[in-house]
Design a protein around this motif. Structure first.
Motif, PDB file in Angstrom:
ATOM      1  N   ARG A  23     -45.374  30.096 -55.416  1.00 41.04           N
ATOM      2  CA  ARG A  23     -43.905  30.172 -55.508  1.00 41.04           C
ATOM      3  C   ARG A  23     -43.441  29.964 -56.944  1.00 41.04           C
ATOM      4  N   ARG A  24     -44.217  29.156 -57.685  1.00 45.74           N
ATOM      5  CA  ARG A  24     -43.852  28.874 -59.082  1.00 45.74           C
ATOM      6  C   ARG A  24     -44.333  29.975 -60.034  1.00 45.74           C
ATOM      7  N   MET A  25     -45.207  30.849 -59.543  1.00 46.76           N
ATOM      8  CA  MET A  25     -45.752  31.928 -60.383  1.00 46.76           C
ATOM      9  C   MET A  25     -44.648  32.913 -60.794  1.00 46.76           C
ATOM     10  N   SER A  26     -44.621  33.248 -62.062  1.00 47.32           N
ATOM     11  CA  SER A  26     -43.613  34.205 -62.549  1.00 47.32           C
ATOM     12  C   SER A  26     -43.979  35.631 -62.128  1.00 47.32           C
ATOM     13  N   TYR A  33     -56.139  33.500 -67.383  1.00 43.46           N
ATOM     14  CA  TYR A  33     -56.492  32.468 -66.388  1.00 43.46           C
ATOM     15  C   TYR A  33     -57.588  32.995 -65.451  1.00 43.46           C
ATOM     16  N   GLY A  34     -57.372  34.188 -64.910  1.00 43.36           N
ATOM     17  CA  GLY A  34     -58.324  34.775 -63.963  1.00 43.36           C
ATOM     18  C   GLY A  34     -59.683  35.016 -64.586  1.00 43.36           C
ATOM     19  N   VAL A  35     -59.686  35.552 -65.799  1.00 40.91           N
ATOM     20  CA  VAL A  35     -60.948  35.860 -66.481  1.00 40.91           C
ATOM     21  C   VAL A  35     -61.702  34.567 -66.809  1.00 40.91           C
ATOM     22  N   ARG A  62     -51.017  39.664 -60.430  1.00 38.00           N
ATOM     23  CA  ARG A  62     -50.899  38.239 -60.787  1.00 38.00           C
ATOM     24  C   ARG A  62     -51.538  37.359 -59.709  1.00 38.00           C
ATOM     25  N   VAL A  63     -51.259  37.682 -58.455  1.00 37.25           N
ATOM     26  CA  VAL A  63     -51.807  36.897 -57.339  1.00 37.25           C
ATOM     27  C   VAL A  63     -53.337  36.890 -57.392  1.00 37.25           C
ATOM     28  N   GLY A 120     -51.005  34.036 -51.624  1.00 38.04           N
ATOM     29  CA  GLY A 120     -50.300  34.578 -52.792  1.00 38.04           C
ATOM     30  C   GLY A 120     -49.497  35.830 -52.480  1.00 38.04           C
ATOM     31  N   LEU A 121     -50.099  36.750 -51.741  1.00 40.08           N
ATOM     32  CA  LEU A 121     -49.384  37.993 -51.399  1.00 40.08           C
ATOM     33  C   LEU A 121     -48.181  37.694 -50.510  1.00 40.08           C
TER      34      LEU A 121
END
Lengths: 218, 131
Positions: free
Chosen positions: A38-41, A52-54, A140-141, A173-174
């Motif tokens: 929910r906080r993800m832009s 972050y993911g990598v 992003r998710v 996330g989705l």
């Protein structure tokens, strides 16, 4: 931001130091993924989620490689006591070198993997009518879903745990990012595995489970 | 269909798409090296039925030799998707700069139906053809 009433993710906050922001974001995704998503832009630059993911996927691969190496060294040590392993030593060092090289170039393949996987999941999300926020949100998710790679620290079962955890994070996330139903998010995440990429999914699971250096001593 | 203005995140995604498209393009000629590393289809081994992506690896191998027709006959959806992905990736940044607008594809029923029909018809084709 997905929910305007909440503060942005620490890793997406330019005012936060990078390392502290990274650790705080990891903690948030581990302890409360719903709030984290929910906080993800959904509007800021995509490179922060990508980094972050990598980073987390790479750490996961490095840990898996290390476990694989420890396991192989143990086996090699045991077999060398029996004898007749001298000719295998150069091949073993070559395998180790290839493994390290694979780790160095892994970030490129992780970027490619995240992008293509996001595209496949997003197409399935579109197919089930769950796409409310565009491809960027899915991307992003799935970047943040790589938090699950921390499970690689669990020996032997780490790969499987990481795989299942990443599916769960993807679904949460989705659901949050696209403001869609859990059922549609489940379909978007599971259908590519069940219907489309069965072979690849199994191959990836096995590759994760056995580490990237599984055949490095052959 | 609605259109919306290209934003900074769209430009970044387009740049990333280009990078991945170039990487995929570079990987295709090397198909003979990486394709043998892939396992046989587990879905087919268990059920006896081809999965929707059956024939994809062979299609890419054939595509690397420039035989588009044979590649298409092995798995039409994967080959079409691959070509669309690479072409789209190479042109996305140019589109963003020249056109400056993107189609809003959310909630369009014909796209949902089209995607489902493409997936199912490809699966039926691969299954019946015995790829």
């Amino acid at each position: 931001m997905n929910d305007q009433s909440l503060p942005q993710l620490p890793f997406e906050d330019p005012a936060q130091p990078a390392v502290a922001g990274l650790i705080a974001t990891v903690k948030l995704f581990v302890t409360d993924p719903t709030t984290a998503f929910r906080r993800m832009s959904l509007t800021t630059e995509i490179f922060r989620p990508l980094i972050y993911g990598v980073l987390l996927a790479w750490v996961g691969e490095a840990v898996a490689y290390l476990f694989g190496l420890i396991f192989q060294v143990s086996i090699f040590g045991f077999l060398s006591q029996i004898g007749g392993m001298e000719e295998a030593i150069p091949a073993a060092f070559l395998g180790m070198g290839l493994g390290i090289f694979a780790l160095i170039i892994a970030p490129v393949f992780i970027v490619i993997g995240i992008f293509i996987y996001s595209l496949i999941v997003h197409l399935f999300l579109m197919m089930v009518g769950g796409d409310q926020s565009g491809f960027g949100a899915t991307f992003r998710v799935l970047c943040y879903s790589n938090t699950s790679q921390l499970a690689q620290v669990v020996p032997i079962a780490g790969g499987i745990i990481a795989f299942v955890w990443s599916l769960i994070l993807g679904i949460i996330g989705l659901t949050e990012a696209h403001r869609t139903t859990t059922g549609k998010a489940v379909a978007a995440v599971l259908l590519p595995i069940v219907a489309c990429c069965v072979c690849m999914a199994i191959f990836v699971m096995l590759a994760i489970a056995f580490g990237i250096s599984a055949d490095s001593w052959n | 269909m609605k259109w919306r203005a290209v934003g900074p995140a769209d430009r970044q995604l387009a740049a990333l798409w280009s990078f991945v498209a170039v990487a995929v393009l570079a990987a295709v000629p090397l198909a003979s090296l990486w394709a043998p590393q892939l396992p046989a289809c587990a879905f087919r081994a268990v059920t006896g039925v081809a999965c929707p992506s059956c024939g994809a690896t062979r299609a890419v191998e054939v595509l690397a030799d420039g035989d588009l027709l044979t590649a298409f006959s092995l798995n039409p959806l994967v080959v079409t998707g691959l070509l669309a992905f690479v072409t789209g990736g190479l042109f996305a940044p140019i589109w963003n700069r020249r056109v400056g607008r993107l189609p809003d594809l959310r909630g369009i029923v014909s796209i949902r139906v089209g995607l489902a029909a493409a997936l199912l018809s490809n699966w039926v084709y691969v299954w019946l053809r015995g790829v």
